[in-house]
Design a protein around this motif. Structure first.
Motif, mmCIF file in Angstrom:
data_model
loop_
_atom_site.group_PDB
_atom_site.id
_atom_site.type_symbol
_atom_site.label_atom_id
_atom_site.label_comp_id
_atom_site.label_asym_id
_atom_site.label_seq_id
_atom_site.Cartn_x
_atom_site.Cartn_y
_atom_site.Cartn_z
ATOM 1 N N UNK A 20 -8.885 -24.967 37.592
ATOM 2 C CA UNK A 20 -9.832 -25.783 37.009
ATOM 3 C C UNK A 20 -9.749 -26.003 35.304
ATOM 4 N N UNK A 21 -8.935 -25.124 34.548
ATOM 5 C CA UNK A 21 -8.959 -25.046 33.371
ATOM 6 C C UNK A 21 -7.843 -25.718 32.857
ATOM 7 N N UNK A 22 -7.284 -26.780 33.714
ATOM 8 C CA UNK A 22 -6.185 -27.578 33.368
ATOM 9 C C UNK A 22 -4.914 -27.234 32.758
ATOM 10 N N UNK A 23 -4.323 -26.382 33.227
ATOM 11 C CA UNK A 23 -3.100 -25.567 32.662
ATOM 12 C C UNK A 23 -2.065 -26.898 32.331
ATOM 13 N N UNK A 24 -1.352 -26.677 31.147
ATOM 14 C CA UNK A 24 -1.263 -25.372 30.670
ATOM 15 C C UNK A 24 -2.356 -25.172 29.453
ATOM 16 N N UNK A 25 -3.033 -24.037 29.547
ATOM 17 C CA UNK A 25 -4.176 -23.708 28.625
ATOM 18 C C UNK A 25 -3.724 -22.977 27.591
ATOM 19 N N UNK A 26 -4.458 -23.048 26.480
ATOM 20 C CA UNK A 26 -4.555 -21.935 25.199
ATOM 21 C C UNK A 26 -5.688 -20.905 25.668
ATOM 22 N N UNK A 27 -5.425 -19.643 25.634
ATOM 23 C CA UNK A 27 -6.498 -18.685 26.002
ATOM 24 C C UNK A 27 -6.718 -18.022 24.502
ATOM 25 N N UNK A 28 -7.816 -18.035 24.127
ATOM 26 C CA UNK A 28 -8.489 -17.462 22.866
ATOM 27 C C UNK A 28 -9.237 -16.298 23.446
ATOM 28 N N UNK A 29 -8.818 -15.037 22.726
ATOM 29 C CA UNK A 29 -9.675 -13.925 22.934
ATOM 30 C C UNK A 29 -10.410 -13.295 21.674
ATOM 31 N N UNK A 30 -11.441 -13.095 21.746
ATOM 32 C CA UNK A 30 -12.210 -12.355 20.787
ATOM 33 C C UNK A 30 -12.701 -11.076 21.115
ATOM 34 N N UNK A 31 -12.233 -9.933 20.134
ATOM 35 C CA UNK A 31 -12.572 -8.792 20.411
ATOM 36 C C UNK A 31 -13.425 -8.089 19.123
ATOM 37 N N UNK A 32 -14.480 -7.393 19.473
ATOM 38 C CA UNK A 32 -15.071 -6.692 18.366
ATOM 39 C C UNK A 32 -16.391 -7.445 17.964
ATOM 40 N N UNK A 33 -17.179 -7.033 16.801
ATOM 41 C CA UNK A 33 -18.275 -7.285 16.263
ATOM 42 C C UNK A 33 -19.315 -7.350 17.276
ATOM 43 N N UNK A 34 -20.222 -8.402 17.243
ATOM 44 C CA UNK A 34 -21.276 -8.387 18.270
ATOM 45 C C UNK A 34 -20.882 -9.233 19.382
ATOM 46 N N UNK A 35 -21.438 -9.429 20.455
ATOM 47 C CA UNK A 35 -21.067 -10.362 21.607
ATOM 48 C C UNK A 35 -20.871 -11.928 20.794
ATOM 49 N N UNK A 36 -21.951 -12.372 20.008
ATOM 50 C CA UNK A 36 -21.812 -13.542 19.295
ATOM 51 C C UNK A 36 -20.680 -13.802 18.660
ATOM 52 N N UNK A 37 -20.152 -12.813 17.778
ATOM 53 C CA UNK A 37 -19.090 -12.748 16.823
ATOM 54 C C UNK A 37 -17.715 -13.074 17.628
ATOM 55 N N UNK A 38 -17.724 -12.027 18.920
ATOM 56 C CA UNK A 38 -16.562 -12.063 19.514
ATOM 57 C C UNK A 38 -16.479 -13.490 20.133
ATOM 58 N N UNK A 39 -17.389 -13.975 20.754
ATOM 59 C CA UNK A 39 -17.365 -15.426 21.157
ATOM 60 C C UNK A 39 -16.794 -16.484 20.110
ATOM 61 N N UNK A 40 -17.283 -16.420 18.652
ATOM 62 C CA UNK A 40 -16.735 -17.020 17.883
ATOM 63 C C UNK A 40 -15.277 -16.790 17.486
#
Length: 110
Positions: A16-36
């Motif tokens: 459903x994510x229409x490969x080929x995709x770009x996967x962005x990973x956010x680690x750390x901060x607060x959950x809001x900052x990780x999402x950003x």
């Protein structure tokens, strides 16, 4: 744990994510900052690498793992970028942003 979160998110999105995709990973901060961070990572230039060699190696490892899922044939993902923020040792928020191939098209009218 972060590796499992990323893989689970990619598998849950499936084709459903229409490969080929770009996967962005956010680690750390607060959950809001990780999402950003995850959104920022997904929007990075395809040729870029994380400046920190540890995260650059993690990006390469995640890309290989994602492509082994076979969700998009040989190339499930073009990149697996990681951005991070400082966080308290007692918590480690992780966010995954999957950017489908349709978001990477551009047109120019001359």
């Amino acid at each position: 744990g972060v590796r499992k979160v990323v893989l689970d998110a990619v598998l849950a999105a499936g084709p459903n994510s229409c490969p080929p995709m770009i996967v962005g990973v956010g680690i750390g901060g607060t959950m809001e900052l990780a999402a950003l961070c995850a959104k920022r990572a997904a929007a990075r230039d395809l040729l870029s690498r994380n400046a920190d060699p540890r995260y650059a190696a993690f990006e390469d490892e995640r890309l290989e793992m994602i492509n082994k899922t076979g969700l998009g044939g040989r190339t499930t993902a073009l990149k697996g970028h990681v951005e991070w923020a400082p966080t308290h040792i007692a918590s480690l928020p992780v966010a995954v942003n999957i950017n489908c191939h349709a978001a990477r098209h551009a047109e120019v009218l001359l």
